[in-house]
Design an enzyme around this catalytic site. Structure first.
Site, short mmCIF file in Angstrom:
data_model
loop_
_atom_site.label_atom_id
_atom_site.label_comp_id
_atom_site.label_asym_id
_atom_site.label_seq_id
_atom_site.Cartn_x
_atom_site.Cartn_y
_atom_site.Cartn_z
N GLN A 109 42.11 -49.05 66.49
CA GLN A 109 43.00 -48.82 67.29
C GLN A 109 42.59 -47.50 68.12
O GLN A 109 43.02 -47.55 69.48
CB GLN A 109 44.58 -48.42 66.65
CG GLN A 109 45.67 -48.37 67.71
CD GLN A 109 46.23 -49.79 67.58
OE1 GLN A 109 46.41 -50.72 66.73
NE2 GLN A 109 46.38 -50.48 68.94
N LYS A 124 48.16 -46.16 63.06
CA LYS A 124 48.66 -47.38 62.37
C LYS A 124 49.38 -46.95 61.13
O LYS A 124 49.30 -46.11 60.35
CB LYS A 124 47.56 -48.35 61.67
CG LYS A 124 48.01 -49.80 62.07
CD LYS A 124 47.93 -50.53 63.16
CE LYS A 124 48.22 -51.90 63.41
NZ LYS A 124 47.86 -52.44 64.55
N ASP A 164 53.70 -55.15 64.54
CA ASP A 164 52.36 -55.83 64.08
C ASP A 164 52.76 -56.91 63.36
O ASP A 164 53.94 -57.16 63.42
CB ASP A 164 51.44 -54.72 63.43
CG ASP A 164 49.99 -55.14 63.29
OD1 ASP A 164 49.31 -55.10 64.34
OD2 ASP A 164 49.71 -55.80 62.19
N THR A 207 50.23 -59.54 74.39
CA THR A 207 48.80 -59.38 73.63
C THR A 207 48.38 -60.76 73.64
O THR A 207 46.99 -60.68 74.03
CB THR A 207 49.16 -59.28 72.04
OG1 THR A 207 50.02 -57.92 71.91
CG2 THR A 207 47.82 -59.04 71.18
N SER A 375 52.59 -51.38 75.93
CA SER A 375 53.33 -50.55 75.07
C SER A 375 52.90 -49.21 75.97
O SER A 375 54.02 -48.25 76.02
CB SER A 375 52.57 -50.22 73.68
OG SER A 375 53.33 -51.23 72.79
N1 GLU Z 1 50.01 -54.01 66.77
C1 GLU Z 1 49.33 -54.16 68.05
C2 GLU Z 1 48.01 -53.90 68.19
O1 GLU Z 1 47.27 -54.08 67.04
C3 GLU Z 1 50.15 -53.38 69.09
C4 GLU Z 1 50.45 -51.74 68.97
C5 GLU Z 1 51.18 -51.00 69.80
O2 GLU Z 1 51.54 -51.60 70.82
O3 GLU Z 1 51.29 -49.86 69.64
O4 GLU Z 1 47.38 -53.36 69.16
#
Ligand code: GLU
Length: 448
Positions: A109, A124, A164, A207, A375
């Site tokens: 991330q 995360k 997620d 996404t 986001s």
């Molecule tokens: N879980 C998503 C990712 O893997 C989104 C994370 C978010 O929007 O903060 O990027």
């Protein structure tokens, strides 16, 4: 300490965290040329610092099921790096969640978020809670209990969780309600909120749509386009079904989706009606297999989608779902593009095989960055308390995905990783993401 020494240290110290080691190694092997050009990274031990999260919070979640029985789960938040902005990254509820999985996701991330060019660090979180088979009131009680612990560590300017696997709009709303209740604060502490109470338009689609926009850029780089291409997608969650929707909108033909029970194959391709049916079916947690009774096609129990012929594969289910054997199947079946909708769906061996056979490959941290990018747009809309239209966000998303594509392609070229027009997006994306974080760390000195 050199990169290879750092890998050895990580391998020895975290031998019990295989997913995390895998994610670190993937970045490490690709940033060597960048490191050579920047001796200050070595002096300031940038890589050695980045493989250790700033901190990890581990906590217990007590909650009650519908029978009134006390349940106990584990929860974590990994705050990996806030070099570029508040920690930012989703929350996963799945029985496979542990520290290794969350550290790999948090590590990825950092660079994914850096690639978007928007002000976000990396983090995360999650729990080993299994949402499967739980009632809505059990989900609600669990989400409340989870946020009762998590709220100590998060804030709109400190750490901003989102969804997620196992965490969507419903769960984010429950968590947001508890945060608001405990802190009296109404702000952008979570993203993926409902549109109408702080959420951004297009966050749900972002996404999957973003991954297809990335694919369009890859195709354009090879003077090709998506029209009439056969696309194999794995998974049937938010990423998969929105990727399928965008592929269909742009004239591609999606012939598979899948879940933990098997693969659905529909040679006629998914259209909007079928995709809407799949979305509704998944929202009710009902079996994918029932599709064949309504629309035909075939159900392949306990099988993955890679046995079918296609041009493009979009693994969008979960980590390490594509093994080397699956990668071989993809190549044998004519796949020439692999675009990761999920985080790290290809094993290291699968990536090697795909690269060796010159299949164009987009790693998740580049291809699926559209979700977290929107986001960031949600966070900024929350801060200014004004909302953008669907079209405005869609345009931003398209531009962000193009920038990620173009900057990764340019870095691949600049650092000698492009071979006769074959772009190494993995190297390019890692170099661009890593450089942005590393340059901030250098500027900060030895804090962070
Ligand atoms: N879980 C998503 C990712 O893997 C989104 C994370 C978010 O929007 O903060 O990027």
């Amino acid at each position: 300490m050199s990169i290879s020494q750092t890998i050895e240290k990580v391998e020895a110290r975290y031998a019990h965290q295989p997913e995390f080691v895998q994610a670190v190694k993937e970045v490490a092997i690709t940033i060597a040329p960048l490191y050579d050009a920047h001796p200050e990274y070595n002096t300031l031990k940038v890589f050695e610092r980045l493989v250790e999260p700033d901190r990890i919070m581990a906590f217990r979640i007590n909650w009650e099921n519908d029978k009134g029985e006390v349940q106990v789960n584990r929860g974590w938040r990994v705050q990996f790096s806030n070099a570029l902005g508040p920690y930012k990254g989703g929350v996963r509820f799945h029985p496979t969640v542990n520290q290794s999985v969350l550290k790999f996701l948090g590590f990825e991330q950092i660079f994914k978020n850096a690639l978007t060019g928007l002000p976000m660090g990396g983090g995360k979180g999650g729990s080993d809670f299994d949402p499967k088979g739980k009632t809505d009131s059990e989900i609600r009680r669990f989400c409340y209990a989870f946020m009762r612990e998590l709220h100590h560590y998060v804030n709109k300017d400190i750490d901003v969780p989102a969804g997620d696997i196992g965490v969507g709009g419903r769960e984010v709303s429950y968590m947001f309600a508890m945060y608001k209740n405990l802190t009296h604060e109404y702000g952008g502490v979570l993203t993926g909120k409902g549109v109408g109470f702080g959420g951004s338009l297009m966050r749900t689609e972002a996404t999957g749509y973003g991954a297809v926009y990335f694919l369009e850029n890859m195709l354009a780089a090879q003077n090709d386009d998506i029209i009439g291409k056969t696309v194999l997608i794995s998974g049937a969650g938010n990423v998969s079904l929105h990727a399928a929707e965008k592929v269909h909108m742009l004239g591609g033909v999606v012939v598979t989706v899948s879940d933990s029970q098997g693969t659905l194959y529909d040679a006629a391709g998914l259209n909007q009606e079928k995709i809407d049916w799949l979305k509704a079916q998944k929202a009710k947690s009902k079996p994918l297999a029932e599709y064949v009774d309504v629309y035909g096609g075939e159900w392949f129990a306990k099988q993955k989608p890679w046995q079918f012929k296609g041009d493009i594969a979009m693994p969008s289910a979960t980590q390490n779902e594509v093994t080397e054997a699956d990668a071989k199947l993809m190549v044998d079946n004519g796949i020439t593009y692999v675009v990761e909708g999920a985080n790290m769906p290809l094993t290291a061996e699968a990536i090697d095989y795909i690269h060796l056979h010159r299949v164009h490959y987009a790693p998740g941290k580049a291809a699926n960055a559209g979700g977290v990018a929107v986001s960031a747009l949600e966070m900024s809309q929350n801060s200014v308390r004004q909302y953008k239209t669907f079209e405005q966000i869609d345009l931003r998303l398209k531009n962000i995905m193009k920038n990620i594509h173009d900057s990764a392609a340019a870095a691949s070229e600049q650092y000698g990783q492009t071979d006769n027009g074959y772009i190494n997006y993995m190297a390019g994306a890692n170099i661009v993401g890593f450089k942005r974080v590393a340059d901030a760390l250098v500027a900060y000195g030895i804090l962070n």
